[in-house]
Design a protein around this motif. Structure first.
Motif, mmCIF file in Angstrom:
data_model
loop_
_atom_site.group_PDB
_atom_site.id
_atom_site.type_symbol
_atom_site.label_atom_id
_atom_site.label_comp_id
_atom_site.label_asym_id
_atom_site.label_seq_id
_atom_site.Cartn_x
_atom_site.Cartn_y
_atom_site.Cartn_z
ATOM 1 N N VAL A 1 -0.427 3.779 -2.406
ATOM 2 C CA VAL A 1 -1.683 4.471 -1.970
ATOM 3 C C VAL A 1 -1.350 5.963 -1.369
ATOM 4 N N PRO B 1 -4.525 7.138 -6.709
ATOM 5 C CA PRO B 1 -4.410 5.892 -6.162
ATOM 6 C C PRO B 1 -5.143 5.674 -4.839
ATOM 7 N N LYS C 1 -12.544 1.145 -3.473
ATOM 8 C CA LYS C 1 -12.392 -0.515 -3.418
ATOM 9 C C LYS C 1 -12.905 -1.146 -2.199
ATOM 10 N N ILE D 1 0.797 -1.363 -0.048
ATOM 11 C CA ILE D 1 0.107 0.056 -0.142
ATOM 12 C C ILE D 1 0.970 1.368 -0.006
ATOM 13 N N GLN E 1 -9.053 5.578 -5.309
ATOM 14 C CA GLN E 1 -9.282 4.256 -5.823
ATOM 15 C C GLN E 1 -9.187 3.227 -4.732
ATOM 16 N N PHE E 2 -8.339 3.363 -3.937
ATOM 17 C CA PHE E 2 -8.181 2.286 -2.725
ATOM 18 C C PHE E 2 -9.403 2.534 -1.972
#
Length: 232
Positions: free
Chosen positions: A22, A123, A130, A19, A126-127
Motif C-alpha cells: 500500500v 495502490p 475500499k 499492506i 485504491q486501499f
C-alpha cells in the motif's frame, strides 16, 4: 500515546496484514508505530486530525456525540481498521471519537507526507477507497441497530465488545460502575432502564455486578443474546 521507531516490528505488521504494498518507497521512512493505553482517546470528534492511523493490534470503539451530549456507538473495530482517512480526503475535522478499548497499536503517518508522496500512488488510493466505501455502508446500518434491537441485546453486545479481544485471549475487560451513564448514552437508553436490564442479566446468570464493576460471567450465553455482537 507512545511513538515507537521499531522498524522490525513495523515491517512485521505491514506483512502480517498484507499492506506493505500500500505504501511506496517514499512513504515508508515516515511510517511509525503508536501505542495507546486501554481507555485512551485516540482522536476526538470535532478536533483537527494530523495523522492517518491503521489499527494493527487491539480493539477500538468508535462513537459520535450529538450537540445535546447524547452518545451513539458507531462500531467496535479490530484490525485492520483505518482512522482519519475520510478526514484526510475531505480535509475536515474528525467526524467521530475513537477510544482504545484494549491496549492498541497503530501504524501512523502524518498527512503532510501522504499528500507529498501518496496522492499519485494507485495502490494507496485504491486501499483508501475500499476502506471508506465500507465505512459508509456500515455507518448506514449502525443507526438502525439502536432502533431495531432491544436494550438487552445492545447491552450484551456492548459488554462483549469491551470485555473480549479475539486477537488477545489474555485480555479480560469489564464495565466500571462509574461509566454506566456513559454506557446508557452509547447504547441509546436511559440510565434507569439500563439498570433494570443489568439486574435481569444478573438474575439470568450472564453477568455479575459488584460495587466497582460489571463482569461477564457466561460468555457463551451473552454472545447468543448479543446476536453474535451487532456492533462488530
Amino acid at each position: 500515546m507512545k511513538q515507537m521507531k521499531d522498524r522490525e516490528q513495523l515491517n512485521y505488521y505491514l506483512h502480517s496484514h498484507q499492506i506493505a504494498s500500500v505504501f511506496n518507497e517514499e512513504l515508508m521512512p515516515y511510517l511509525s508505530l503508536y501505542n495507546f493505553d486501554q481507555g485512551e482517546i485516540i482522536c476526538e470528534q470535532g478536533e483537527p486530525q494530523s495523522h492517518l492511523y491503521i489499527l494493527v493490534e487491539g480493539k477500538i470503539k468508535i462513537f459520535m456525540t450529538s450537540s445535546e451530549g447524547h452518545k451513539l456507538i458507531i462500531a467496535f473495530k479490530s484490525p485492520l481498521e483505518i482512522v482519519g482517512d475520510i478526514e484526510f480526503i475531505q480535509n475536515i475535522e474528525l467526524i467521530n471519537t475513537v477510544e482504545a478499548v484494549t491496549p492498541v497499536c497503530m501504524i501512523g503517518i502524518h498527512y503532510d507526507w501522504l499528500k507529498k508522496y501518496g496522492m499519485d500512488y494507485p495502490p494507496l488510493l485504491q486501499f483508501l477507497l475500499k476502506v471508506i466505501t465500507k465505512k459508509f455502508r456500515i455507518k448506514d446500518n449502525s443507526f438502525s441497530f439502536n432502533m431495531m434491537y432491544p436494550v438487552e441485546v445492545r447491552l450484551a453486545s456492548y459488554l462483549m465488545s469491551i470485555s473480549f479481544d479475539e486477537s488477545n485471549t489474555n485480555f479480560k475487560g469489564r464495565l466500571p460502575i462509574k461509566d454506566l451513564k456513559d454506557a446508557a448514552g452509547l447504547i441509546g437508553t436511559s440510565y434507569r432502564h439500563l439498570n433494570r436490564v443489568i439486574n435481569q442479566l444478573c438474575a439470568d446468570g450472564l453477568i455479575d455486578r459488584n460495587k466497582e464493576f460489571i463482569n461477564v460471567k457466561d460468555r457463551d450465553g451473552l454472545s447468543v443474546l448479543a446476536n453474535h455482537n451487532i456492533y462488530e
